[in-house]
Enzyme design. Structure first.
Site, PDB file in Angstrom:
ATOM      1  N   GLY A 225      58.196  81.535 146.177  1.00 35.02           N
ATOM      2  CA  GLY A 225      57.814  80.778 147.365  1.00 35.02           C
ATOM      3  C   GLY A 225      56.896  79.627 147.013  1.00 35.02           C
ATOM      4  N   HIS A 245      41.613  75.490 140.573  1.00 39.79           N
ATOM      5  CA  HIS A 245      41.166  74.380 139.717  1.00 39.79           C
ATOM      6  C   HIS A 245      42.279  73.358 139.465  1.00 39.79           C
ATOM      7  CE1 HIS A 245      42.292  75.523 135.284  1.00 39.79           C
ATOM      8  NE2 HIS A 245      43.273  75.801 136.090  1.00 39.79           N
TER       9      HIS A 245
END
Length: 336
Positions: A225, A245
């Site tokens: 997904g 990050h």
């Protein structure tokens, strides 16, 4: 590195020697990795000339490179001019993805100044497309990148599972779980729980193959997904290892909101990322922050106060932190 860059600059002779050492080490490790020359070594010592023949190299040229590695205590060369593996060289053979990745990410690093001027990652300006698009079109390189991420995960695992005890949970969801390295370790440590590995469809397909023979496969669901659209629902522990990050603040809030929409009422979110000091001080996270500046537009390492802002914007609140001064920390949040 025992000294900071500034500390090395106190003596420019030492600074120059350090630069030459780092540059040469990268050249040698890259050449050894790409040529797979050490793969010809077995358990027994091998004469230099025989190794050169097997690797298709000039004996004298190979000897000079092997001498460098021996001087750095990576391999051993006996008085009989035979090359011997060490525990270090064998470990390098098992985890050389990080050096192979230099072939891709080092050239953009030399264009860091472009990112500083434009705000666009130098990887994107160098290759003409963002990192993840680049990888999606090159399965072989993406496979190496996946191995690198798994290798990094193995290094993080030792800290996580020796220093951080997850509160009771029954179903874990690893967002961006890759090939399942972290999830399999988690399920091994917590034998009564089940897990979901959630990643892009292509990566999820690779995870299916990787975990096909795993004794844990019946406890793991693999879902493909897009975490910018939705996240699997019903988990009471959501893991995010080195995901936030990769993205700017706006994208991070979108991802976190999708997790917030699916997390159980008393669930917990565990973000595994570097925590930068609130004020600049020696810390390994700053080097990775520069890597993110080169690799991904918007990608960055963050301070704890910045994570708190992201959590608040997405409906979470900071609960606890297991800080790692030498690597990634575990930052837990709960639904606000």
């Amino acid at each position: 590195m025992t000294k900071t860059l500034g500390g090395l600059m106190d003596d420019f002779g030492e600074f120059h020697a350090w630069l030459v050492q780092v540059q040469t080490s990268l050249w040698v490790l890259h050449a050894v990795s790409r040529s797979e020359v050490l793969g010809h070594l077995g358990d027994d010592p091998m004469p230099m000339a025989v190794l050169a023949e097997k690797a298709g190299m000039k004996t004298d040229m190979l000897r000079r490179v092997m001498n460098f590695l021996a001087s750095q205590e990576v391999i051993e060369i006996g008085d009989d001019d035979c090359v011997r593996h060490t525990a270090r060289s064998r470990a390098f053979q098992d985890r050389h993805e990080i050096v192979r990745w230099l072939n891709v990410n080092f050239p953009p690093g030399l264009k860091l100044q472009d990112a500083m001027k434009t705000g666009v990652a130098s990887f994107e300006s160098h290759y003409g497309e963002p990192l993840f698009d680049y990888l999606s079109e090159r399965p072989a390189i993406a496979g190496e990148f996946g191995k690198l991420m798994s290798s990094i995960t193995s290094a993080i695992e030792a800290f996580i599972f020796s220093h951080h005890a997850f509160r009771p949970f029954t179903r874990a969801v690893d967002i961006g779980g890759g090939h399942g390295r972290l999830m399999t370790r988690l399920l091994t440590e917590y034998p009564s729980v089940t897990g979901v590995i959630f990643d892009l469809p292509g990566t999820a397909a690779q995870a299916e193959k990787t975990l096909a023979a795993s004794p844990l496969k019946d406890r793991i669901e693999i879902v493909g997904g897009d975490f910018f659209k939705a996240a699997p629902k019903g988990g009471d522990l959501y893991l995010m290892k080195q995901i936030l990050h990769d993205w700017g603040d706006e994208e991070c809030v979108t991802i976190l909101k999708n997790i917030r929409a699916g997390i159980a009422d008393k669930g917990r979110l565990a973000v595994i990322d570097f925590l930068l000091p609130e004020k600049p001080a020696p810390h390994p996270g700053y080097a990775l922050d520069i890597n993110m500046l080169c690799l991904l537009t918007g990608g960055r390492e963050r301070r704890l106060s910045e994570f708190e802002e992201l959590f608040s914007a997405a409906g979470f609140s900071l609960d606890r932190v297991t800080e790692n001064p030498h690597g990634q920390s575990v930052i837990e949040a709960v639904p606000a």
